[in-house]
Design an enzyme around this catalytic site. Structure first.
Site, PDB file in Angstrom:
ATOM      1  N   LYS A   1      31.387  31.262  30.106  1.00  0.00           N
ATOM      2  CA  LYS A   1      31.823  31.969  31.217  1.00  0.00           C
ATOM      3  C   LYS A   1      31.817  31.165  32.402  1.00  0.00           C
ATOM      4  CE  LYS A   1      32.650  37.018  32.272  1.00  0.00           C
ATOM      5  NZ  LYS A   1      32.339  38.860  32.137  1.00  0.00           N
TER       6      LYS A   1
ATOM      7  N   LYS B   1      35.800  31.058  29.177  1.00  0.00           N
ATOM      8  CA  LYS B   1      36.898  32.022  29.490  1.00  0.00           C
ATOM      9  C   LYS B   1      36.238  31.795  31.245  1.00  0.00           C
ATOM     10  CE  LYS B   1      37.018  37.095  30.843  1.00  0.00           C
ATOM     11  NZ  LYS B   1      36.355  38.411  30.485  1.00  0.00           N
TER      12      LYS B   1
END
Length: 343
Positions: A213, A267
């Site tokens: 992320k 992400k």
């Protein structure tokens, strides 16, 4: 010879001589032949639908920064889960917008078994038992400062955060979550959650690791959706990945797998297709991408202005994830795409 037809230069080779008669356009000449050799396909089974839930009844509150996306009270979230199941969407991911009065420095409300995310899980599982439910144990929707962890003297403390995230994961599993997807990026969280789930009888609950992320500019609309946009103090660069780093992303994924992750997630999505490809090639594990709010909203805004064909851009962007190696995609487009594919 027509005066506009170029003369062939002396000694020039023909196209067949240049290509060795290997004309790559042959299989692109018709729709049937293009379909016959298509390497990647997008299907309903590739879709995970993130939804936002709030307390109350009959609430369908539009999110200004995410056209077509709403905050839903539990009764309407159940109806949307029913719609998702009918469309064939395998799973939904739930995210809460919590009242400001319930938020504090440590995000303690995440430990309430009756918080909105756990009640949403129970309600949806009761009404639509066949659909998968993915919950996030990160603290940011529950903290008064908008960070994913516990803030002490300006520092996000890792180990105390892991303890709280782990306890929240067990409570979410108790409510009926099928997959825990912790997005906080604290060191050791995957192993701690796996140990706790197993110790409490939830060996069958899977972990989808937000393994990579990144500290990204594409999260803005999401923060409006969960009500943290105006709360965040500082940034999240001490725990999210630097978007300049690829090798570090591989190390993060490797660590999470060693600790017990069942799936990996990248992400944001489209700006990080290279990371998806690296992880898939390196680990051969189920790999997912989150097409985040900023990616969604850019397509929606450009389409609303007539600058792009929204449906075509939507489908092209999702197919890019499949081409990069994704087994599935978390996307706010899920119901639109599912309806389109079924239709």
């Amino acid at each position: 010879m027509n005066k506009f037809t170029p003369a062939k230069p002396a000694g020039a080779r023909s196209v067949d001589e240049i290509t060795g008669s290997r004309r790559l356009r042959r299989m692109r000449k018709a729709d049937w032949s293009r379909r016959l050799v298509q390497e990647n396909r997008l299907g309903v089974d590739d879709l995970i639908w993130p939804i936002f839930v709030v307390d109350g009844k009959n609430i369908r509150e539009p999110i200004a920064a995410m056209p077509g996306v709403f905050r839903l009270s539990l009764d309407l979230a159940v109806k949307e889960a029913e719609r998702a199941a009918k469309l064939g969407i395998p799973a939904i991911a739930t995210f809460p917008n919590v009242e400001l009065g319930l938020r504090d420095q440590t995000g303690s409300h995440i430990l309430d078994p009756e918080n909105v995310i756990n009640r949403a899980t129970r309600a949806i599982k009761h009404a639509v038992p066949e659909i998968g439910i993915i919950t996030d144990a990160a603290l940011d929707p529950f903290t008064s400062h908008g960070h994913d962890g516990i803030l002490r003297d300006g520092i996000i403390v890792n180990d105390q955060t892991v303890e709280q995230v782990t306890a929240a994961a067990v409570i979410q599993a108790s409510a009926g979550a099928d997959i825990i997807a912790p997005s906080d990026m604290m060191d050791g969280r995957i192993g701690a959650i796996r140990d706790a789930l197993d110790a409490n009888g939830f060996q069958d609950v899977a972990i989808m690791s937000y393994a990579t992320k990144f500290a990204s500019a594409f999260y803005g609309p999401y923060r409006e959706a969960v009500g943290t946009a105006g709360l965040l103090k500082g940034d999240k660069k001490t725990y999210y990945l630097d978007h300049a780093n690829s090798d570090e992303a591989v190390r993060e994924a490797e660590q999470d797998l060693a600790e017990g992750a069942d799936m990996l997630m990248v992400k944001p999505g489209l700006p990080y297709l290279d990371i998806i490809r690296r992880l898939k090639d390196e680990f051969r594990m189920p790999t997912f991408a989150y097409q985040v709010s900023g990616e969604y909203s850019m397509i929606k805004a450009a389409a609303a202005n007539g600058w792009i064909d929204g449906d075509k851009a939507m489908l092209e962007s999702l197919l890019a994830f499949k081409r990069a190696g994704c087994d599935g995609i978390l996307t706010y487009f899920a119901p639109e795409v599912a309806a389109m594919l079924k239709g």
